[in-house]
Design an enzyme around this catalytic site. Structure first.
Site, PDB file in Angstrom:
ATOM      1  N   PHE A 100      52.013  34.044  35.713  1.00  0.00           N
ATOM      2  CA  PHE A 100      52.020  34.882  36.944  1.00  0.00           C
ATOM      3  C   PHE A 100      50.873  34.302  37.794  1.00  0.00           C
ATOM      4  O   PHE A 100      49.557  34.204  37.389  1.00  0.00           O
ATOM      5  CB  PHE A 100      51.931  36.351  36.718  1.00  0.00           C
ATOM      6  CG  PHE A 100      52.649  36.598  35.564  1.00  0.00           C
ATOM      7  CD1 PHE A 100      53.846  36.787  35.629  1.00  0.00           C
ATOM      8  CD2 PHE A 100      51.852  37.170  34.424  1.00  0.00           C
ATOM      9  CE1 PHE A 100      54.685  37.066  34.592  1.00  0.00           C
ATOM     10  CE2 PHE A 100      52.655  37.805  33.221  1.00  0.00           C
ATOM     11  CZ  PHE A 100      53.874  37.440  33.277  1.00  0.00           C
ATOM     12  N   ASP A 142      48.142  33.890  40.155  1.00  0.00           N
ATOM     13  CA  ASP A 142      47.406  34.671  40.715  1.00  0.00           C
ATOM     14  C   ASP A 142      46.175  33.953  41.207  1.00  0.00           C
ATOM     15  O   ASP A 142      46.129  32.740  41.420  1.00  0.00           O
ATOM     16  CB  ASP A 142      46.942  36.054  39.806  1.00  0.00           C
ATOM     17  CG  ASP A 142      46.379  35.574  38.663  1.00  0.00           C
ATOM     18  OD1 ASP A 142      46.076  34.309  38.440  1.00  0.00           O
ATOM     19  OD2 ASP A 142      45.566  36.356  37.967  1.00  0.00           O
ATOM     20  N   ASP A 150      49.976  33.376  29.263  1.00  0.00           N
ATOM     21  CA  ASP A 150      49.172  34.176  30.572  1.00  0.00           C
ATOM     22  C   ASP A 150      48.113  35.281  30.086  1.00  0.00           C
ATOM     23  O   ASP A 150      47.162  35.296  30.794  1.00  0.00           O
ATOM     24  CB  ASP A 150      50.449  34.615  31.522  1.00  0.00           C
ATOM     25  CG  ASP A 150      49.930  35.358  32.798  1.00  0.00           C
ATOM     26  OD1 ASP A 150      49.460  36.502  32.615  1.00  0.00           O
ATOM     27  OD2 ASP A 150      49.720  34.733  33.873  1.00  0.00           O
TER      28      ASP A 150
END
Ligand SMILES: Nc1nc2c(c(CN[C@H]3C=C[C@H](O)[C@@H]3O)cn2[C@@H]2O[C@H](COP(=O)(O)O)[C@@H](O)[C@H]2O)c(=O)[nH]1
Length: 306
Positions: A213, A215, A283
Site C-alpha cells: 500500500f 503511503d 507491507d
C-alpha cells in the site's frame, strides 16, 4: 491487481527521480530469508472487532478516512482507528449509511475526540457522505453486502470499490500514462483479511494479488533500507519537509517504485526461503518498522489517497 503492477513497472522504467537498487533488495532479503518477520494484524489493539458485519462497516469507514495525518504533527493513524472504534462502542448505529451522509466537520472531530480541525476535514466529510450515499444506493447500506458480492476475490473487491466510490480511485497520469496505485481500496481488502484471519468476510482466494500500500511511511523505510535511491533534489526536498505536489513525477515515482520494489523483494524472498511470501505481509512488516521510528523523514503530499 495487474494494472497496479504493470503501471508501476512502467513508472520504474521511465523514472527520473527515484531508482531501485537491486543490491539493496538482495541485502534486505538475505537478512530476512530465514525468519520473515510476521506482524500480527492489530498488534496495537486499536481496531473494532466483533467478527460480524459491523466490523466490515467499521473497516470501510476507517479506510475511507485512512489518509494524510501528517499535517497535524500530533495526529496519526492510531487516533483514527481507536477514535472510530470508541465511537462505535458508544453508539452502534454511528456508521449506518443514513448517519454517514449527515456528518459535519465539527461532528466528525467530536466523534474522534480531536480538539481541532482535522487535516483535509472537508474532504473527509465529503468522502463519508459518498460512502453512506453509495452504500445505501447499491448495497442496502451495508459494506458487508459489498464484500459478499465479491465471491472471495480481493481483486473483484478492489474493482468494485473503485467502480462505486470515486474517492477510492487512487490513480494518476505520469508522463502521459495512467498509473493505478489503489492504496485505500487494497488496504480495505487486506484489513478484512487481517481482522477476520482469512475466514468469513476476510476469506480471499487471491490475497496474493494485492500489492503493498503506497503511503508515505513505506517509501521512507525502503529508502532507509537502501532499496530506494532518490535524486539529490528529491532527497533535499524530503529532508527540508517541503511539500511535494500531488500528481508530480516525484510523488508518483516514490509510490510506484515502492510497489515495484516490494514485488521484487517478495519474489526473491519466496525463492530464497522456499515459501510463498505475500506483499501484504511484507507491507505490514515494513510499515510497523516505519511507525516505530519517529525520526523517519517522509515525503509530504496533500492527498486524499494515502
Ligand atoms: N503501507 C501501509 N500504510 C498504512 C498502513 C496503515 C494501518 N494498517 C493497520 C492495519 C492493520 C495493522 O495492525 C495496521 O495497524 C496505515 N497506513 C498509512 O500510514 C500513514 C499513517 O502514518 P502516521 O501518520 O504515522 O499514522 C497513512 O498514509 C496511512 O494511510 C499499513 O498497514 N500499511
Amino acid at each position: 491487481m495487474e494494472e497496479v503492477r504493470q503501471s508501476s513497472a512502467w513508472v520504474v522504467h521511465n523514472s527520473s527521480h527515484v531508482t531501485i537498487d537491486s543490491s539493496g533488495i538482495e541485502k534486505v532479503v538475505e537478512k530476512m530469508k530465514d525468519s520473515i518477520p510476521k506482524v500480527e494484524w492489530d498488534y496495537e489493539g486499536i481496531h473494532y472487532f466483533d467478527n460480524g458485519p459491523l466490523t466490515v462497516q467499521y473497516l470501510f469507514v476507517l479506510d475511507a478516512l485512512n489518509f494524510c495525518f501528517w499535517p497535524d504533527k500530533d495526529l496519526n493513524y492510531d487516533h483514527l482507528a481507536k477514535g472510530l472504534k470508541d465511537a462505535l462502542l458508544n453508539d452502534n448505529s454511528a456508521f449506518d449509511a443514513d448517519r454517514l451522509q449527515k456528518y459535519t466537520g465539527p461532528q466528525l472531530r467530536e466523534l474522534l475526540k480531536w480538539p481541532r480541525p482535522l487535516p483535509l476535514e472537508e474532504e473527509r466529510v465529503r468522502l463519508l457522505h459518498e460512502v453512506g450515499f453509495e452504500l445505501e444506493r447499491s448495497f442496502e447500506g451495508k459494506a458487508s453486502k459489498l464484500v459478499e458480492s465479491c465471491g472471495k476475490s480481493a481483486v473483484k473487491l478492489v474493482a468494485l470499490v473503485t467502480r462505486h466510490f470515486p474517492g477510492f480511485r487512487d490513480h494518476s497520469v505520469y508522463k502521459g500514462h495512467q498509473v493505478f496505485l489503489y492504496k485505500r481500496a487494497q488496504i480495505f481488502a487486506s484489513d478484512l483479511w487481517g481482522a477476520f484471519k482469512g475466514q468469513g468476510y476476510g476469506e480471499f482466494n487471491d490475497i496474493c494479488s494485492i500489492t503493498m500500500f503506497a503511503d508515505y511511511i513505506v517509501p521512507a523505510v525502503l529508502q532507509q533500507l537502501g532499496v530506494l535511491k532518490y535524486s539529490s533534489t528529491l532527497a533535499n526536498a524530503i529532508q527540508a519537509s517541503s511539500e511535494i505536489g500531488a500528481g508530480t513525477e516525484e510523488e508518483i515515482e516514490l509510490r510506484a517504485c515502492s510497489i515495484y520494489a516490494v514485488e521484487k523483494m517478495r519474489e526473491l524472498l519466496s525463492i530464497k526461503s522456499g515459501k510463498q511470501v505475500l506483499s501484504v505481509e511484507l507491507d505490514l512488516w515494513l510499515w510497523s518498522v516505519g511507525v516505530q521510528c519517529p525520526s523517519l523523514q517522509h515525503h509530504r503530499t496533500l492527498s486524499i489517497y494515502y
